[in-house]
Design an enzyme around this catalytic site. Structure first.
Site, short mmCIF file in Angstrom:
data_model
loop_
_atom_site.label_atom_id
_atom_site.label_comp_id
_atom_site.label_asym_id
_atom_site.label_seq_id
_atom_site.Cartn_x
_atom_site.Cartn_y
_atom_site.Cartn_z
N HIS A 230 51.68 25.63 -7.15
CA HIS A 230 52.39 26.45 -8.13
C HIS A 230 51.39 27.37 -8.84
CE1 HIS A 230 55.73 27.44 -10.82
NE2 HIS A 230 54.83 27.49 -11.77
N ASP B 232 59.66 22.31 -11.15
CA ASP B 232 58.19 22.29 -11.27
C ASP B 232 57.74 21.32 -12.34
OD1 ASP B 232 58.35 24.43 -9.43
OD2 ASP B 232 58.49 25.87 -11.07
N LYS C 245 13.65 49.55 6.63
CA LYS C 245 13.03 48.95 7.82
C LYS C 245 13.26 47.44 7.78
CE LYS C 245 9.07 47.17 8.89
NZ LYS C 245 9.48 46.20 9.95
N CYS D 21 11.59 31.86 0.24
CA CYS D 21 10.53 32.31 -0.67
C CYS D 21 10.39 31.44 -1.91
CB CYS D 21 10.75 33.77 -1.06
SG CYS D 21 12.36 34.08 -1.77
#
Length: 856
Positions: A63, A99, A551, A661
């Protein structure tokens, strides 16, 4: 379609019941499946209890609200209309109420100022909802799913917004209320009012924060003050003196930019299509028919058939899945008939403009149970071209040492061509004329394409760099996509400030600053995270408005070239992005030394970083940022959560096979837990699966290339010679490929080579420390020329914060490690470099500040 491929039966049910009673035939088919659990996507009240209660484990339902608030079918809309600061979803146990069943789990997200139903759904409710439903099913299967009764406190049940009278907006109230109502109806059914006595639907609402613009005045129902049609939309004056701006209007089912209201509409030129493009229309018509359940004519209007917000989302997703074409919700809003939308989709299929798709040579392979393809030429000025020199690079699969393909190798002349193309694009190309917001849209589109191709990108990354596929999917590619989306959002939020200065009496002065792009930027990236390092730097660079000559690493260039291909499809103008694989000694050195490049961003080793910095100074004093080596200390105190410290310590060292790193280059473990810590680490290493990175159970793949593997062997040889104790590993795995055993050294003393230098591999270096004064430990941890990252594990928050303050590193992790995020700045101190990737600070690396003073 997916179910059919997997031979899973599918039943399409038009109705479950008639006159309140379940249909026997349908119920029988349902029971024949013999499901243990029934999973419902919303609206449980339309399903008979015979269906809900039949499975052994009953039924759970998704819901789109934080129950018990906003029960009912229009929950998302009411979340926005009522001005909730938090949205979310609930998974609950279906019952015979509306609900009202017990809650299984809930998740929430903040509501942003300009969120609509669509943005909430796309950003959170849909992607996180699917994950949550999977989690909920697993919890039910495991017997750990809770049943939390819904409280009636704060409960609400609002009506469906399907009735026209409920869609009428009262503009004579506070701007926030007007804005909330309109966005709660966006994109369907649309809030309406009368403008110049004409019924008009309002879309694309925003709270107006600028000064009142000039424009054409219009009458708006219920308001004494006039609305203003201006260059950015329709401005509505509200009762609190503030304004709401509307971007789109729908009149008689016809959508138009609000800025064009009252103006003569220009005729739309028809798109001339090829036979293949006509086939796109055939497939598109089938998609429309499936969603709208009606016969589609050229004049069929999507919204006039009763389509709603979720239908828009479904349309966009099906086009992306079935036609491999990315469209946005806005494309449908501005072309709501089938003919117009079809033409829009065809134009999108051409790369976003009325241009022929460019043809270029590609490497086509079958790997990871899928077909993959990628270019192998240089990418200069929007074209894939061969190198001037004719030289090529061989790319090698680190898993089996086979040659994947040959890639064109850039020369200095190629770099110069790319720089000139980038300079032209920056100075006078389409990129230079584009607004910041449009720049962001291109970046969002590129991120979407990367998302569509994420499995292919992760596969290419895996065979090219040795990354384990599952990690490549989540981190190498997943974080790359997040990075592009994050910086796309920054594009139109880069601004300067006004500064009070002394006036030149009797005149006055105004001083303000502008943040401007630098120009052509050179980027040089490493081989450990080829696509992610490209994204970390390039996304911030382009968000700032620069152009790029990049690069990639010589040994891992393939995802960069695939990325270049996707940038063409996204519609980036020629010259904005240039990708040049090549050797560091040629193209890598040409970038920092080129006089037309004004900024250089580099990630790599400290030694190469020093060379690059000298070259940047000698060439034209270009701005430079460097993310270099690391020897990150990780301090583990005896009061830590030992299980977590072992798990995170291993991740800190072995993540991405140590080619990281910020890897924990040296662990300091308190003597009282040292032996136990080492014992647990060795036990976990014995469980690690080493092998083919494309296999889903592999945890440790091959090192990136042969030269690096040899350096790791040498590193371990030195460690043993100096007297460190080798607990495990230290050698190459006996099998094809560049595999290195996970390694642990203990009894490591501060003077040793392996205590001072970075291995950049899966080598854990452990030193003891004794309890007592913390100062000597801090000195030991800081006794290195690196300062990239660090970590500390302890339950003592005072001690943790003291270590975080005294450690000389750009990033400090407390009771975690490797936790990076696109919003958090990343970069080091000392010989680990300077400058930041990620976060707002990264933008400053690619911007220059101009100060302007006006006297009047």
């Amino acid at each position: 379609t997916t179910a059919a491929e997997d031979k899973v039966p599918v039943f399409k049910v038009k109705a479950w019941r008639k006159q309140g009673k379940p249909l026997t035939e349908i119920l029988s088919k349902y029971k024949s499946v013999k499901a243990d659990l029934n999973v419902l996507p919303f609206c449980s009240q339309f399903i008979p209890m015979d269906v809900i209660n039949y499975p052994n484990l009953k039924s759970i339902c998704y819901h789109p609200s934080l129950l018990p608030k906003h029960r009912g079918v229009s929950a998302i809309s009411w979340t926005l209309i009522t001005g909730d600061k938090e949205a979310g979803f609930s998974v609950f146990w279906a019952d015979d109420g509306l609900d009202t069943g017990p809650i299984l789990l809930q998740q929430s997200c903040p509501v942003e100022p300009n969120d609509t139903v669509d943005t909430l759904y796309n950003r959170f409710l849909y992607p996180e909802g699917i994950k949550a439903m999977a989690k909920a099913v697993n919890m039910v299967a495991d017997g750990t799913a809770p049943k939390i009764p819904q409280s009636e406190e704060g409960a609400s049940y609002e009506p469906s917004l399907s009735k026209e009278e409920l869609q009428h907006v009262n503009c004579d109230q506070k701007a926030e209320n007007v804005h909330n109502f309109i966005r709660g109806m966006d994109s369907a059914p649309g809030a309406w009012t009368f403008v110049n006595n004409e019924k008009v639907k309002l879309f694309g609402s925003q709270l107006w924060t600028k000064s009142k613009p000039a424009g054409d005045e219009v009458e708006i129902e219920g308001l004494s003050n006039k609305g203003i049609v201006h260059s950015e939309g329709l401005l509505i004056p509200c009762s609190d003196g503030k304004f709401v701006n509307i971007q789109r209007l729908s009149i008689g089912g016809r959508m138009m930019p609000a800025a064009n209201y009252g103006k003569k509409e220009e005729s739309r030129e028809s798109v001339q299509m090829t036979d293949d493009e006509k086939e796109i229309l055939v497939a598109l018509k089938s998609i429309w028919e499936g969603i709208l359940n009606t016969k589609i004519e050229n004049s069929t209007d999507f919204f006039s058939t009763g389509a709603g917000s979720m239908d828009v989302v479904r349309l966009v997703e099906e086009i992306r899945e079935k036609l491999k074409i990315t469209v946005q919700n806005e494309d449908l809003f501005m072309a709501t008939t089938f003919k117009e939308f079809g033409e829009t989709v065809v134009v999108k299929s051409r790369g976003g403009g009325n241009m022929e798709k460019k043809q270029y040579s590609s490497i086509v392979m079958h790997a990871n149970n899928m077909d993959i393809s990628f270019p192998h030429q240089l990418f200069i000025n929007g074209e894939f071209v061969d190198s001037e020199s004719g030289n090529v690079l061989e790319t090698v699969d680190p898993n089996d040492e086979s040659v994947i393909c040959k890639v064109q190798c850039a020369s200095a002349d190629d770099v110069n061509k790319a720089v000139q193309a980038a300079k032209m694009a920056f100075d006078c190309g389409e990129w230079s004329k584009m607004s910041a917001r449009d720049r962001g849209m291109l970046m969002y589109r590129l991120a979407d394409l990367m998302d569509q191709h994420k499995e292919e990108l992760a596969t290419i990354e895996s065979i090219d760099s040795g990354a384990v596929y599952t990690l490549a999917l989540k981190t190498h590619v997943g974080m790359s996509i997040d990075t592009w989306r994050y910086f796309a959002g920054w594009c139109d939020k880069i601004h300067g400030s006004t500064i009070p200065i002394n006036h030149a009496r009797p005149n006055r002065n105004l001083t303000f600053t502008k943040k401007e792009p630098i120009g052509v930027c050179g980027l040089v990236t490493p081989w450990n995270y080829p696509l992610m390092m490209l994204s970390w730097k390039m996304a911030a660079c382009l968000a700032a408005g620069n152009t790029v000559v990049m690069k990639p690493a010589q040994v891992s260039p393939l995802t960069a070239l695939k990325f270049a291909e996707l940038s063409v499809e996204a519609g980036f103008p020629p010259g904005v992005i240039n990708i040049l694989p090549g050797k560091g000694s040629v193209s890598g050195r040409t970038n920092p030394s080129h006089p037309e490049i004004r900024k250089l961003g580099f990630t790599g080793s400290t030694g190469v970083g020093q060379i690059i910095m000298r070259s940047c100074a000698d060439s034209n004093l270009k701005k430079v940022s460097l993310e270099l080596g690391g020897k990150s200390p990780l301090i583990i105190f005896d009061d830590c959560d030992l299980e977590r410290a072992v798990r995170m310590g291993m991740s800190g060292v072995f993540f991405n096979k140590g080619e990281n790193c910020i890897a924990a280059g040296r662990l300091f473990v308190e003597a009282s837990i040292h032996d136990q810590f080492v014992k647990r680490v060795l036990a976990e290493i014995n469980k690690m699966v080493i092998g083919d990175p494309l296999k889903r159970n592999t945890q440790h793949g091959p090192q990136n290339h042969k030269a690096h593997l040899d350096k790791l062997v040498e590193f371990c040889t030195i460690g043993k010679k100096e007297g460190a104790k080798l607990e495990c590993g230290g050698k190459r795995v006996k099998r094809p490929g560049f595999f290195f055993e996970p390694t642990v050294f203990t009894d490591v003393e501060d003077h040793m080579y392996i205590a001072r230098e970075e291995s950049f591999g899966p080598i854990m270096v452990i030193s003891k420390f004794t309890s007592g004064s913390i100062q000597p430990l801090i000195r030991r941890a800081n006794n290195t020329e690196f300062g990239l990252a660090s970590g500390v594990f302890t339950k003592d928050i005072n001690r943790a914060m003291y270590v975080a303050e005294k450690i000389d590193a750009g990033t400090v992790f407390i009771n975690t490690y490797n936790k990076t995020d696109v919003a958090a700045p990343f970069g080091g101190f000392k010989q680990s470099g300077f400058g930041k990737d990620l976060g707002e600070e990264a933008l400053n690396e690619y911007l220059k500040t101009k100060c302007v003073t006006v006297e009047y």
